[in-house]
Design a protein around this motif. Structure first.
Motif, PDB file in Angstrom:
ATOM      1  N   LYS A 186       0.861  -1.188   0.000  1.00  0.00           N
ATOM      2  CA  LYS A 186       0.000   0.000   0.000  1.00  0.00           C
ATOM      3  C   LYS A 186       0.893   1.233   0.000  1.00  0.00           C
ATOM      4  CE  LYS A 186      -3.149   2.605   3.037  1.00  0.00           C
ATOM      5  NZ  LYS A 186      -3.812   2.616   4.361  1.00  0.00           N
ATOM      6  N   THR A 187       0.698   2.079  -1.009  1.00  0.00           N
ATOM      7  CA  THR A 187       1.482   3.307  -1.129  1.00  0.00           C
ATOM      8  C   THR A 187       0.548   4.499  -1.263  1.00  0.00           C
ATOM      9  OG1 THR A 187       3.256   2.114  -2.265  1.00  0.00           O
ATOM     10  CG2 THR A 187       3.273   4.502  -2.438  1.00  0.00           C
ATOM     11  N   LYS A 238      -3.699  15.636  -5.955  1.00  0.00           N
ATOM     12  CA  LYS A 238      -4.757  14.890  -5.280  1.00  0.00           C
ATOM     13  C   LYS A 238      -4.212  13.563  -4.748  1.00  0.00           C
ATOM     14  CE  LYS A 238      -9.461  13.169  -6.055  1.00  0.00           C
ATOM     15  NZ  LYS A 238     -10.536  13.007  -7.058  1.00  0.00           N
ATOM     16  N   THR A 239      -4.522  13.236  -3.503  1.00  0.00           N
ATOM     17  CA  THR A 239      -4.029  12.013  -2.873  1.00  0.00           C
ATOM     18  C   THR A 239      -4.800  10.786  -3.361  1.00  0.00           C
ATOM     19  OG1 THR A 239      -3.378  13.200  -0.872  1.00  0.00           O
ATOM     20  CG2 THR A 239      -3.654  10.827  -0.675  1.00  0.00           C
ATOM     21  N   TYR A 240      -4.071   9.710  -3.635  1.00  0.00           N
ATOM     22  CA  TYR A 240      -4.689   8.432  -3.988  1.00  0.00           C
ATOM     23  C   TYR A 240      -3.841   7.299  -3.415  1.00  0.00           C
ATOM     24  CZ  TYR A 240      -1.138   7.742  -7.676  1.00  0.00           C
ATOM     25  OH  TYR A 240       0.038   7.562  -8.353  1.00  0.00           O
ATOM     26  N   ASN A 274      -0.470 -11.437  -8.937  1.00  0.00           N
ATOM     27  CA  ASN A 274      -0.627 -10.106  -8.353  1.00  0.00           C
ATOM     28  C   ASN A 274      -1.450  -9.213  -9.275  1.00  0.00           C
ATOM     29  OD1 ASN A 274       1.076 -10.666  -6.110  1.00  0.00           O
ATOM     30  ND2 ASN A 274       2.864 -10.390  -7.425  1.00  0.00           N
ATOM     31  N   LEU A 275      -2.045  -8.193  -8.700  1.00  0.00           N
ATOM     32  CA  LEU A 275      -2.854  -7.248  -9.472  1.00  0.00           C
ATOM     33  C   LEU A 275      -2.619  -5.839  -8.956  1.00  0.00           C
ATOM     34  CD1 LEU A 275      -5.133  -6.725 -11.564  1.00  0.00           C
ATOM     35  CD2 LEU A 275      -6.762  -7.052  -9.686  1.00  0.00           C
ATOM     36  N   ASP A 276      -2.258  -4.938  -9.860  1.00  0.00           N
ATOM     37  CA  ASP A 276      -2.120  -3.531  -9.516  1.00  0.00           C
ATOM     38  C   ASP A 276      -3.512  -2.951  -9.302  1.00  0.00           C
ATOM     39  OD1 ASP A 276      -0.964  -0.953  -9.247  1.00  0.00           O
ATOM     40  OD2 ASP A 276      -1.423  -0.519 -11.354  1.00  0.00           O
ATOM     41  N   ALA A 277      -3.663  -2.139  -8.262  1.00  0.00           N
ATOM     42  CA  ALA A 277      -4.965  -1.533  -7.972  1.00  0.00           C
ATOM     43  C   ALA A 277      -4.775  -0.084  -7.549  1.00  0.00           C
ATOM     44  CB  ALA A 277      -5.694  -2.312  -6.871  1.00  0.00           C
ATOM     45  N   LYS A 278      -5.752   0.743  -7.878  1.00  0.00           N
ATOM     46  CA  LYS A 278      -5.701   2.160  -7.529  1.00  0.00           C
ATOM     47  C   LYS A 278      -7.013   2.568  -6.866  1.00  0.00           C
ATOM     48  CE  LYS A 278      -1.680   3.246  -9.468  1.00  0.00           C
ATOM     49  NZ  LYS A 278      -1.162   1.863  -9.625  1.00  0.00           N
ATOM     50  N   ILE A 279      -6.891   3.364  -5.817  1.00  0.00           N
ATOM     51  CA  ILE A 279      -8.066   3.981  -5.184  1.00  0.00           C
ATOM     52  C   ILE A 279      -7.953   5.473  -5.464  1.00  0.00           C
ATOM     53  CG2 ILE A 279      -9.344   4.358  -3.053  1.00  0.00           C
ATOM     54  CD1 ILE A 279      -8.060   1.864  -1.907  1.00  0.00           C
ATOM     55  N   TRP A 280      -8.684   5.926  -6.468  1.00  0.00           N
ATOM     56  CA  TRP A 280      -8.576   7.325  -6.889  1.00  0.00           C
ATOM     57  C   TRP A 280      -9.408   8.255  -6.011  1.00  0.00           C
ATOM     58  CZ3 TRP A 280      -4.594   7.709  -9.866  1.00  0.00           C
ATOM     59  CH2 TRP A 280      -4.271   6.709 -10.790  1.00  0.00           C
ATOM     60  N   GLU A 281     -10.531   7.749  -5.505  1.00  0.00           N
ATOM     61  CA  GLU A 281     -11.431   8.577  -4.695  1.00  0.00           C
ATOM     62  C   GLU A 281     -11.460   8.032  -3.262  1.00  0.00           C
ATOM     63  OE1 GLU A 281     -12.823  11.295  -5.767  1.00  0.00           O
ATOM     64  OE2 GLU A 281     -12.213  11.043  -7.871  1.00  0.00           O
TER      65      GLU A 281
END
Length: 338
Positions: free
Chosen positions: A45-46, A54-56, A67-74
């Motif tokens: 987790k980064t 904007k923080t994500y 493995n799977l790359d994932a992003k939490i934009w909101e």
């Protein structure tokens, strides 16, 4: 009350928010455009910022298939508190970014205890571990030099070390980064060295086999156990090559009369097995056995790395794009009629 089918096991939990009859998919089964509502291990987790400030969150999710790359934009109320190495239930859309799958996460929470089996999140060798260790034992027994055999038995004859060695990976990533990977890689390197010795009588087989079996023992301390499978503090500061050499030196001192010259040759082969300074090798090969070990290690590592790259794209029969490790565009070999 909701029902959740987790890999053919039925659970009931009125706190869950998954729809009735949902069957979880492994990461290897995911495709672009799929909606996901599953439990994965949050391996990394980064916290980052976009160009606009904007923080994500950038995540690396894992199960035993990959493995799977994932992003939490909101960062909304739908994203509950969680930390690295937590098992998390994520909901989102599978997208594609620069040719690789990426999960855009809309909701996330920590998974409840009992909803997951840790074994489902640990990648494992597809080979039989006990059979491989039996083959390794046969190689140990084939060594005739009494001092070298005692050295090997000090490690591989020790039940505690054997259990750790069989369960360990050979890397955090790149090649053999799965449970049983260290054993699989070590056995492959030792078998290549056994072949070399049969083809080139100039090689000291006992020395070469001993060093092949011991060349990566330092990884049992350099890399932590699963599910973390990450570099330890000692591993970051010292590295498996030096750590393994120290381990061997300590055992040699416990074997009465172990010849100093032979001990130095063993330690040199370990210190030189990466071949080049830029690859982390403290020494360049100065013995013919060190050359043979380096080539065997490099061969197995590269073949496995290429294999893993192909397996990640097994449905693509065309060119896979530039691979930085091989500095080339790579593809699967064509299938031809006999």
């Amino acid at each position: 009350m909701y029902f959740y089918i987790h890999r053919n096991t039925l659970y009931k939990n009125d706190k869950m928010e998954l729809r009735k009859g949902y069957i979880m998919r492994y990461i290897e089964e995911l495709r672009e455009g799929m909606m996901v509502a599953d439990i994965y291990l949050c391996k990394n987790k980064t916290i980052a910022k976009t160009k606009a400030g904007k923080t994500y969150y950038s995540l690396l999710l894992q199960d035993k298939t990959g493995n799977l790359d994932a992003k939490i934009w909101e960062l909304t109320n739908g994203i509950e508190n969680f930390e690295q190495m937590d098992y998390v239930k994520v909901e989102g859309l599978v997208t594609s970014f620069q040719g690789s799958l990426q999960l855009s996460v809309k909701r996330l929470r920590k998974a409840y205890e009992g909803q997951y089996d840790p074994a489902d999140y640990i990648p494992c060798t597809d080979k039989n571990v006990d059979e491989m260790y039996k083959e390794l034992g046969a190689l140990v027994n084939s060594v005739k030099n009494t001092y070298l055999k005692q050295l090997l038995l000090a490690f591989f004859g020790d039940k505690e070390f054997a259990a750790k060695f069989k369960a360990h990976s050979a890397a955090k990533s790149v090649h053999h980064g799965f449970m049983g990977g260290l054993l699989e890689h070590t056995l492959a390197v030792a078998k290549l060295c056994d072949f070399y010795a049969s083809q080139y009588p100039i090689l000291n087989r006992d020395l070469l086999i001993t060093c092949a079996l011991c060349h990566d023992i330092g990884k049992t301390k350099e890399i932590s156990t699963f599910p973390e499978n990450d570099y330890t503090d000692e591993g970051q500061l010292v590295g498996h090559i030096v750590m393994g050499t120290i381990m061997l030196d300590e055992k040699m001192k416990q074997i009465p009369g172990f010849p100093a010259k032979l001990g130095n040759e063993v330690k040199h082969c370990i210190l030189a097995h990466h071949g080049e300074y830029e690859y982390g090798s403290p020494k360049k090969p100065a013995l013919i056995e060190a050359i043979a070990l380096n080539k065997a290690d490099d061969t197995d590592a590269k073949i496995q790395t290429f294999k893993e790259a192909l397996m990640e794209n097994k449905e693509n029969n065309g060119w896979l794009g530039f691979n930085r490790l091989f500095e080339s565009n790579i593809r699967q070999t064509g299938k031809y009629e006999k």
